[in-house]
Write a protein that holds these residues in place. Structure first.
Motif, PDB file in Angstrom:
ATOM      1  N   ASN A 125      11.150  -2.232  -5.898  1.00 56.30           N
ATOM      2  CA  ASN A 125      11.577  -0.897  -5.487  1.00 56.30           C
ATOM      3  C   ASN A 125      12.604  -0.343  -6.463  1.00 56.30           C
ATOM      4  OD1 ASN A 125      10.300  -0.590  -2.675  1.00 56.30           O
ATOM      5  ND2 ASN A 125      11.297  -2.587  -2.525  1.00 56.30           N
ATOM      6  N   GLY A 126      12.538   0.967  -6.686  1.00 51.28           N
ATOM      7  CA  GLY A 126      13.497   1.578  -7.595  1.00 51.28           C
ATOM      8  C   GLY A 126      13.355   3.081  -7.652  1.00 51.28           C
ATOM      9  N   TYR A 127      13.838   3.654  -8.743  1.00 48.91           N
ATOM     10  CA  TYR A 127      13.753   5.099  -8.932  1.00 48.91           C
ATOM     11  C   TYR A 127      13.646   5.401 -10.425  1.00 48.91           C
ATOM     12  CZ  TYR A 127      18.690   4.830 -10.297  1.00 48.91           C
ATOM     13  OH  TYR A 127      19.867   4.513 -10.933  1.00 48.91           O
ATOM     14  N   LEU A 128      13.217   6.614 -10.746  1.00 49.38           N
ATOM     15  CA  LEU A 128      13.081   7.019 -12.142  1.00 49.38           C
ATOM     16  C   LEU A 128      14.421   7.506 -12.661  1.00 49.38           C
ATOM     17  CD1 LEU A 128       9.642   8.878 -12.180  1.00 49.38           C
ATOM     18  CD2 LEU A 128      10.140   6.443 -12.497  1.00 49.38           C
TER      19      LEU A 128
ATOM     20  N   PHE B 244      12.497   3.019 -15.366  1.00 51.63           N
ATOM     21  CA  PHE B 244      12.433   2.698 -13.938  1.00 51.63           C
ATOM     22  C   PHE B 244      13.553   1.733 -13.598  1.00 51.63           C
ATOM     23  CE2 PHE B 244      10.726  -0.203 -10.605  1.00 51.63           C
ATOM     24  CZ  PHE B 244      10.584   0.716  -9.576  1.00 51.63           C
ATOM     25  N   ARG B 245      14.548   2.187 -12.831  1.00 51.60           N
ATOM     26  CA  ARG B 245      15.692   1.362 -12.447  1.00 51.60           C
ATOM     27  C   ARG B 245      15.398   0.620 -11.137  1.00 51.60           C
ATOM     28  NH1 ARG B 245      20.861   3.111 -14.517  1.00 51.60           N
ATOM     29  NH2 ARG B 245      20.595   2.966 -16.775  1.00 51.60           N
ATOM     30  N   PHE B 246      15.657  -0.676 -11.105  1.00 48.67           N
ATOM     31  CA  PHE B 246      15.449  -1.469  -9.895  1.00 48.67           C
ATOM     32  C   PHE B 246      16.588  -1.229  -8.903  1.00 48.67           C
ATOM     33  CE2 PHE B 246      13.692  -4.569 -13.218  1.00 48.67           C
ATOM     34  CZ  PHE B 246      12.435  -3.993 -13.170  1.00 48.67           C
ATOM     35  N   VAL B 247      16.263  -1.197  -7.628  1.00 54.52           N
ATOM     36  CA  VAL B 247      17.296  -1.133  -6.585  1.00 54.52           C
ATOM     37  C   VAL B 247      17.273  -2.374  -5.713  1.00 54.52           C
ATOM     38  CG1 VAL B 247      17.276   1.393  -6.522  1.00 54.52           C
ATOM     39  CG2 VAL B 247      15.800   0.120  -4.953  1.00 54.52           C
ATOM     40  N   ASP B 248      16.282  -3.247  -5.891  1.00 48.12           N
ATOM     41  CA  ASP B 248      16.189  -4.470  -5.110  1.00 48.12           C
ATOM     42  C   ASP B 248      17.303  -5.446  -5.467  1.00 48.12           C
ATOM     43  OD1 ASP B 248      13.871  -4.283  -3.389  1.00 48.12           O
ATOM     44  OD2 ASP B 248      12.677  -4.231  -5.219  1.00 48.12           O
TER      45      ASP B 248
END
Length: 312
Positions: free
Chosen positions: A260-263, A282-286
């Protein structure tokens, strides 16, 4: 008129902020608390009254499914709307959550429109929607509804700057094979809950799930914080701060690792504004240890280029 109180549970601050901002913009009178995992949420639910829970599935200490199971064992929480906000859309996971008593699902990535539709539907079933609708917009702004950047920044646009590096023919050949014949129309978007079909990660390929649909991608570089991806440009341009899920095959049984992440950034891959290819950061948020271990093993195997330096 009584206030409506919602508990948002997710170990990723970006997702929590995205959900809270979307709800507050549409429902000015809503009260929102948040928790970083199921254990913290359990403590809040024991001492406070909430009208709804929006909860991630995969979290440390206590998962969303474990929290849901506990809630349904409490007399006061048996009928409280519980919506799972998750990238786990496989049939077996859906069945498991339904059996545990889930009210509804929101698949990651999601738009604000999808979030609000699910929330309104669930609250209407328990007679709480009217308490929220006073002062809410009569019509949702369509641009805001599909733009997580607007949800977090109030509509300030991000300028897309073309990359200065020339295109790599070999890499473009990879993404062309992953996306289909050159010049062909992008594949029709599939529902977030659909089981993903992922290209072999051994070639540095995967599937990126965006609010606008699914796209095959090439993993150009990888670190423990982010991935540099190349995708074919479609009719809908990916936007900075769009939430997203990167699906990769792992293990001998080809299980899917959902990151999971965001651009964080969107640029043209070729040095021209009408480039057919886009480069996405794409940065990870997990924070899940198992997922981070999998990413570490990918890096060790040299799936992605080793000279990549994560930004920020």
């Amino acid at each position: 008129m009584s206030k409506v109180s919602v508990l948002v549970v997710d170990d990723a601050p970006f997702i929590r902020d995205l959900v809270k901002k979307g709800l507050r913009n549409y429902f000015p009178g809503i009260q929102i608390e948040d928790a970083i995992n199921g254990r913290k949420a359990q403590i809040l639910l024991e001492r406070e009254t909430f009208d709804m829970v929006l909860c991630d599935w995969e979290m440390p200490e206590m998962s969303g499914l474990e929290l849901l199971t506990w809630c349904r064992q409490q007399e006061s929480l048996k009928t409280m709307p519980f919506i799972m906000v998750t990238s786990r859309g496989d049939k077996e996971n859906v069945v498991q959550a339904i059996q545990a008593g889930v009210t509804d699902f929101i698949g990651k990535p999601f738009t604000n429109e999808q979030l609000l539709t699910k929330v309104k539907k669930a609250l209407a079933k328990v007679g709480k929607l009217d308490a929220l609708m006073a002062g809410a917009p009569t019509k949702m702004n369509s641009a805001f509804a599909n733009d997580s950047l607007s949800a977090l920044t109030g509509g300030k646009a991000e300028v897309i700057k073309p990359a200065v590096r020339p295109a790599s023919v070999g890499l473009l050949d990879q993404i062309a094979r992953a996306s289909g014949p050159a010049g062909s129309a992008p594949a029709a978007p599939t529902a977030p809950a659909a089981a993903p079909s992922v290209a072999a990660s051994g070639r540095g390929q995967g599937q990126l799930r965006l609010p606008s649909g699914n796209q095959q991608c090439v993993i150009k570089a990888l670190s423990l914080k982010e991935a540099l991806l190349v995708v074919r440009r479609g009719e809908v341009l990916p936007q900075v701060l769009d939430s997203a899920v990167l699906d990769l095959e792992q293990g001998e049984n080809a299980e899917i690792a959902r990151l999971n992440g965001y651009l964080h950034a969107v640029v043209a891959y070729e040095p021209k504004p009408d480039s057919d290819w886009l480069q996405l950061t794409f940065r990870f948020v997990d924070q899940d240890a198992q997922k981070l271990d999998y990413v570490s093993r990918l890096i060790a195997r040299g799936t992605a280029q080793k000279h990549f330096v994560p930004g920020g």
